[in-house]
Design an enzyme around this catalytic site. Structure first.
Site, PDB file in Angstrom:
ATOM      1  N   THR A 157      97.563  46.269  -4.842  1.00 41.12           N
ATOM      2  CA  THR A 157      96.502  47.244  -4.631  1.00 41.12           C
ATOM      3  C   THR A 157      95.430  47.157  -5.720  1.00 41.12           C
ATOM      4  O   THR A 157      94.236  47.192  -5.397  1.00 41.12           O
ATOM      5  CB  THR A 157      97.087  48.669  -4.527  1.00 41.12           C
ATOM      6  N   GLU A 170      85.319  46.272  -5.735  1.00 39.83           N
ATOM      7  CA  GLU A 170      84.288  46.500  -6.745  1.00 39.83           C
ATOM      8  C   GLU A 170      83.393  45.273  -6.901  1.00 39.83           C
ATOM      9  O   GLU A 170      82.164  45.385  -6.960  1.00 39.83           O
ATOM     10  CB  GLU A 170      84.915  46.860  -8.092  1.00 39.83           C
ATOM     11  N   HIS A 211      95.195  51.389   1.053  1.00 39.05           N
ATOM     12  CA  HIS A 211      95.725  50.029   1.211  1.00 39.05           C
ATOM     13  C   HIS A 211      96.783  50.151   2.298  1.00 39.05           C
ATOM     14  O   HIS A 211      97.871  50.662   2.058  1.00 39.05           O
ATOM     15  CB  HIS A 211      96.317  49.538  -0.111  1.00 39.05           C
TER      16      HIS A 211
END
Length: 129
Positions: free
Chosen positions: A33, A41, A67
């Site tokens: 994750t 990002e 996730h």
């Protein structure tokens, strides 16, 4: 020019280095994750970087993502982002991650435009205390 609708896409392959076991987010040999979040990002900041003023960059300030599915080692993963809101220096992105079988996660990500040198100097000043 920075405008709503700018899209980005970045991809990687799941390896031992970005597995949950290696990154410390779990004990399995699956895409971690934290690695998915880093990819989200990266996709967002790279998508808007060409449109920022010289000497400026963005920093991540908020993530609200899920996730939803595991991805094994060796499989390709990619993220797609779209800039959905511009509010002064605040940028909001829609982000979604996929593997070769379908969507594995998604949500929203917020970044702020900062002057790189000033921001770095502020962070460096903390080390002097």
């Amino acid at each position: 020019m920075l405008t709503v609708g700018i899209k980005g896409k970045e991809e990687i392959v799941v390896t031992d280095a970005n597995s949950a076991k290696t990154m410390g987010s779990g004990t399995l040999d699956v895409f971690a994750t934290p690695a998915m979040i880093a990819l989200m990002e990266k996709t967002a900041w790279k998508s808007v970087a060409p449109y920022l003023e010289e000497g400026c960059g963005t920093v991540g300030t908020l993530l609200n993502v899920t996730h939803d599915a595991p991805t094994p080692l060796g499989m390709k993963v990619w993220c797609e982002s779209e800039l959905t809101e511009i509010d002064g220096r605040r940028l909001v992105f829609s982000v979604a991650a996929f593997d070769e079988t379908g969507k594995i996660g998604g949500g929203s990500h917020e970044r702020f435009i900062v002057p790189n040198e000033k921001f770095q100097a502020k962070a460096d000043k903390k080390a002097q205390k």
